[in-house]
Design a protein around this motif. Sequence first.
Motif, short mmCIF file in Angstrom:
data_model
loop_
_atom_site.label_atom_id
_atom_site.label_comp_id
_atom_site.label_asym_id
_atom_site.label_seq_id
_atom_site.Cartn_x
_atom_site.Cartn_y
_atom_site.Cartn_z
N LEU A 168 18.00 1.50 -3.85
CA LEU A 168 17.69 1.15 -2.33
C LEU A 168 16.75 2.32 -1.64
O LEU A 168 15.97 2.00 -0.84
CB LEU A 168 18.96 0.87 -1.40
CG LEU A 168 19.56 -0.70 -1.75
CD1 LEU A 168 20.67 -0.69 -0.75
CD2 LEU A 168 18.46 -1.66 -1.28
N GLY A 169 17.55 3.50 -1.92
CA GLY A 169 16.62 4.69 -1.29
C GLY A 169 15.37 4.78 -1.40
O GLY A 169 15.03 4.65 -2.94
N THR A 170 14.41 5.42 -0.97
CA THR A 170 13.05 5.58 -1.05
C THR A 170 12.84 6.92 -1.05
O THR A 170 13.53 7.82 -0.42
CB THR A 170 12.17 4.91 -0.07
OG1 THR A 170 12.32 5.32 1.08
CG2 THR A 170 12.64 3.40 0.05
N ILE A 171 11.71 7.44 -1.44
CA ILE A 171 11.30 8.92 -1.51
C ILE A 171 10.88 9.33 -0.09
O ILE A 171 11.21 10.28 0.45
CB ILE A 171 10.10 9.27 -2.51
CG1 ILE A 171 8.76 8.68 -1.96
CG2 ILE A 171 10.66 9.06 -3.94
CD1 ILE A 171 7.66 9.65 -2.59
N GLY A 172 10.38 8.37 0.75
CA GLY A 172 10.08 8.73 1.93
C GLY A 172 11.37 8.93 2.98
O GLY A 172 11.36 9.94 3.66
N GLU B 116 0.78 -1.23 0.00
CA GLU B 116 -0.11 0.03 -0.09
C GLU B 116 0.79 1.35 0.20
O GLU B 116 0.41 2.40 -0.18
CB GLU B 116 -0.92 -0.15 1.12
CG GLU B 116 -0.40 -0.19 2.53
CD GLU B 116 -0.97 -0.84 3.57
OE1 GLU B 116 -1.95 -0.56 4.10
OE2 GLU B 116 -0.80 -2.10 3.63
N LEU B 117 2.18 1.24 0.22
CA LEU B 117 2.80 2.47 0.23
C LEU B 117 3.82 2.44 -0.88
O LEU B 117 4.63 3.35 -1.29
CB LEU B 117 3.99 2.03 1.44
CG LEU B 117 3.50 2.12 2.89
CD1 LEU B 117 4.51 2.26 3.70
CD2 LEU B 117 2.28 3.17 2.81
N ARG B 118 3.51 1.65 -2.14
CA ARG B 118 4.13 1.57 -3.39
C ARG B 118 3.36 2.17 -4.18
O ARG B 118 2.00 2.34 -4.33
CB ARG B 118 4.73 0.15 -3.54
CG ARG B 118 5.80 -0.51 -2.73
CD ARG B 118 6.12 -1.59 -3.15
NE ARG B 118 7.25 -2.10 -2.38
CZ ARG B 118 8.85 -1.38 -2.35
NH1 ARG B 118 8.91 -0.83 -3.32
NH2 ARG B 118 9.50 -1.99 -1.57
N GLY B 119 3.97 2.51 -5.54
CA GLY B 119 3.10 2.70 -6.88
C GLY B 119 3.05 4.22 -7.05
O GLY B 119 3.24 5.17 -6.18
N ILE B 120 2.87 4.54 -8.36
CA ILE B 120 2.95 6.16 -8.84
C ILE B 120 1.67 5.79 -9.84
O ILE B 120 1.38 5.13 -10.64
CB ILE B 120 4.09 6.44 -9.50
CG1 ILE B 120 5.49 6.34 -8.81
CG2 ILE B 120 4.02 7.78 -10.32
CD1 ILE B 120 6.68 6.52 -9.53
N GLY B 121 0.74 7.18 -9.62
CA GLY B 121 -0.55 7.24 -10.24
C GLY B 121 -1.01 8.66 -10.11
O GLY B 121 -0.35 9.48 -9.53
N ARG B 122 -2.00 8.96 -10.47
CA ARG B 122 -2.99 10.09 -10.51
C ARG B 122 -3.78 9.90 -9.24
O ARG B 122 -4.35 9.07 -9.00
CB ARG B 122 -3.32 10.43 -11.72
CG ARG B 122 -2.50 10.72 -12.61
CD ARG B 122 -3.48 11.47 -14.01
NE ARG B 122 -2.58 11.85 -15.15
CZ ARG B 122 -1.94 12.66 -15.46
NH1 ARG B 122 -1.88 13.72 -14.56
NH2 ARG B 122 -1.18 12.88 -16.25
N THR B 123 -4.25 11.17 -8.56
CA THR B 123 -5.33 10.94 -7.61
C THR B 123 -6.56 10.97 -8.37
O THR B 123 -6.61 11.12 -9.39
CB THR B 123 -5.07 12.21 -6.88
OG1 THR B 123 -5.33 13.38 -7.79
CG2 THR B 123 -3.91 12.47 -6.01
N GLY C 218 3.86 6.66 -4.09
CA GLY C 218 4.06 6.11 -2.66
C GLY C 218 5.43 6.05 -2.07
O GLY C 218 6.22 6.53 -2.81
N ALA C 219 5.44 6.26 -0.80
CA ALA C 219 6.58 6.39 -0.05
C ALA C 219 7.75 5.66 -0.21
O ALA C 219 8.91 6.00 -0.01
CB ALA C 219 6.17 6.61 1.43
N LEU C 220 7.24 4.25 -0.58
CA LEU C 220 8.32 3.17 -0.68
C LEU C 220 8.88 3.21 -2.18
O LEU C 220 9.71 2.45 -2.50
CB LEU C 220 7.87 1.69 -0.54
CG LEU C 220 7.42 1.60 1.06
CD1 LEU C 220 7.03 0.06 1.28
CD2 LEU C 220 8.90 1.84 1.78
N THR C 221 8.15 4.17 -3.00
CA THR C 221 8.99 4.10 -4.36
C THR C 221 10.57 4.66 -4.13
O THR C 221 10.84 5.60 -3.49
CB THR C 221 8.23 5.34 -5.25
OG1 THR C 221 6.93 5.12 -5.28
CG2 THR C 221 8.98 5.57 -6.66
N THR C 222 11.12 3.82 -5.11
CA THR C 222 12.60 3.90 -5.00
C THR C 222 13.07 5.14 -5.61
O THR C 222 12.36 5.71 -6.65
CB THR C 222 13.43 2.84 -5.40
OG1 THR C 222 13.22 2.66 -6.83
CG2 THR C 222 13.27 1.68 -4.81
#
Length: 277
Positions: free
Chosen positions: A110-114, A58-65, A74-78
């Motif tokens: 490895l690094g995430t945006i969060g 649930e913390l992954r993925g890129i899309g539109r609202t 998503g905060a776990l997007t690398t």
Amino acid sequence: MILAEFDYVRPAGLDEALALLSGTRGAKALAGGQSLLPDLRSGADRAGLLVDIRRLAELRGIGRTTDGTRLRIGALTTLAELATDPLVLAEAPELAAAARANGDPQVRNLGTIGGNLLAAGRATDLPVAALAADAVAELAGPDGRSTVPAEELAAGPAPAGSVLTALLVPAAGPAAAFEKTADRATRYPVCATAVRITPGGPRIAVTGATSRALRLRGVEDRLRGGPYGTDAVLAAFRAEPRELFVPGRGTSAEYLGHLVGVLTARALHRAEQALAR
């Protein structure tokens, strides 16, 4: 140094992770680990429990609202995913460029945006792009879901026990850019700037040269309506108080004030060029 002893748990879902983080003394979230693990090893930080959130889908993925006006990242997007995602490249190019400028391929994979947004005490690249984009951080905590402007997040730590779940970024198209001069040893920015050209004028944010990532509203006001040529941009920066720029690593406040002006002029020129295509 050797890592101090701590407990480790991998929760099955976000609710379990939040319960552990808010209910366990010394609990910290583990995502990419690019900042946390070195700090634990050096003794700069401590943790009694590491809550591994790396597999929370649930913390992954890129899309539109749902309304289509913003990107939801998503905060776990690398950083590597952010740098190459077609939607981000088209609608938030300053974020993609900031991700590309971050460290080396290992760090970006490895690094995430969060983690990059929450790396307290480090002049990382994404916060300045998030400020220029007027982005909003989406948080989940023991009291429920909330949103915080990226500018507020850059000014202080996230609430205790909360998890950054996503970054909400207004879609801008190509009228945005990012520029950076990096420290050769660490790849952290000596100075970095991100810009967006909007109908109401430019949005400009800087980091590295300042104590933290900052929107420079005084510069924005002086440049409102244009032109964005180098002379005009440098004049706008010369009007800023010198104490805004924090000397260090062999640089003076005067040098940093000039450097950030040059980088901002370059970024604005690139944004204008992209807009004209």
